[in-house]
Design an enzyme around this catalytic site. Structure first.
Site, PDB file in Angstrom:
ATOM      1  N   HIS A 145       0.827  -1.206   0.000  1.00  0.00           N
ATOM      2  CA  HIS A 145       0.000   0.000   0.000  1.00  0.00           C
ATOM      3  C   HIS A 145       0.867   1.264   0.000  1.00  0.00           C
ATOM      4  CE1 HIS A 145       0.927   0.873   4.244  1.00  0.00           C
ATOM      5  NE2 HIS A 145       0.874  -0.444   4.411  1.00  0.00           N
ATOM      6  N   ALA A 193      19.372  -9.583  -7.777  1.00  0.00           N
ATOM      7  CA  ALA A 193      18.462 -10.661  -7.405  1.00  0.00           C
ATOM      8  C   ALA A 193      18.688 -11.064  -5.959  1.00  0.00           C
ATOM      9  CB  ALA A 193      18.667 -11.860  -8.323  1.00  0.00           C
ATOM     10  N   ARG A 199      17.538  -0.088   4.298  1.00  0.00           N
ATOM     11  CA  ARG A 199      17.548   1.360   4.556  1.00  0.00           C
ATOM     12  C   ARG A 199      17.603   2.111   3.236  1.00  0.00           C
ATOM     13  NH1 ARG A 199      22.070  -1.000   6.443  1.00  0.00           N
ATOM     14  NH2 ARG A 199      21.232  -0.873   8.556  1.00  0.00           N
ATOM     15  N   LYS A 213      24.245  -3.935  -0.247  1.00  0.00           N
ATOM     16  CA  LYS A 213      25.361  -2.990  -0.208  1.00  0.00           C
ATOM     17  C   LYS A 213      25.772  -2.634  -1.628  1.00  0.00           C
ATOM     18  CE  LYS A 213      27.209  -4.772   4.159  1.00  0.00           C
ATOM     19  NZ  LYS A 213      28.381  -5.384   4.835  1.00  0.00           N
TER      20      LYS A 213
END
Length: 216
Positions: A145, A193, A199, A213
């Site tokens: 959503h 993948a 973050r 990373k």
């Protein structure tokens, strides 16, 4: 626009793997009742060599061939080619860009999609999502959503975008990747993948791993 057979022709842009998948899905849909699917447009005229298909490559991609096709579905992941086609449409016109939603795809209430949007089998797109131009979402992926997705984004199979995530323009998200809720990914990023994005991603580049990373 006059409702003639000529105006009901339709070409698939891109004769690679995704284009051939689109051929299968289109011939299982109501598109075959409404359009004469005439073939592929692809700059590599040998793209179909060695593959079984009911269609052929009718020409390379140009404003002239797009106009001859009259109606197109964009079945490529190359953001530069998608951008050129959308710019042709917005500046010069003369052809239509169709959206495609497979019958097994679920799209929630108040979800909005731009031009050239494709939802393939078993995708789930939740409520109040905003999706830009030239976006395709491949099989089994879930969009939570309130997610915002920019232009020319390619989302591979079985990706999970958590609620409220924001994906910038020209992003590629690889098979099985997970973007956690509320995470922001800036433009021009490639997510590999299986990567898990915990973050915000603030710099362009290629990201792999769990947690994801930057490697390039």
């Amino acid at each position: 626009m006059e409702d003639t057979q000529f105006n009901k022709t339709l070409a698939i842009v891109g004769a690679g793997g995704f284009g051939r998948e689109m051929e299968s899905w289109m011939f299982q849909s109501d598109l075959v009742k409404n359009y004469d699917i005439i073939g592929y447009l692809d700059d590599n005229l040998n793209s179909l060599d060695g593959f079984e298909t009911d269609l052929t490559i009718i020409d390379k991609i140009s404003l002239e061939t797009l106009r001859k096709a009259k109606n197109i579905i964009i079945a490529i992941s190359n953001k530069d080619v998608k951008s050129v086609i959308l710019n042709y449409y917005k500046k010069d016109g003369g052809f239509n860009i169709l959206n495609f939603q497979h019958s097994s795809a679920v799209v929630g209430k108040y979800a909005k999609q731009g031009l050239g949007f494709i939802a393939t089998p078993n995708t789930v797109i939740s409520c109040n999502t905003q999706i830009g131009d030239g976006v395709f979402i491949n099989s089994g992926s879930q969009v939570g959503h309130d997610v915002q997705i920019g232009d020319y984004v390619s989302i591979m199979a079985n990706v999970d975008l958590g609620g409220g995530a924001i994906i910038g323009d020209n992003v590629f998200i690889g098979t099985g990747a997970v973007i956690l809720p509320g995470v922001k990914v800036c433009a021009n990023v490639k997510i590999g993948a299986g990567a898990v994005v915990l973050r915000n991603i603030k710099k362009e580049g290629t990201y792999f791993g769990n947690p994801a990373k930057k490697i390039f």
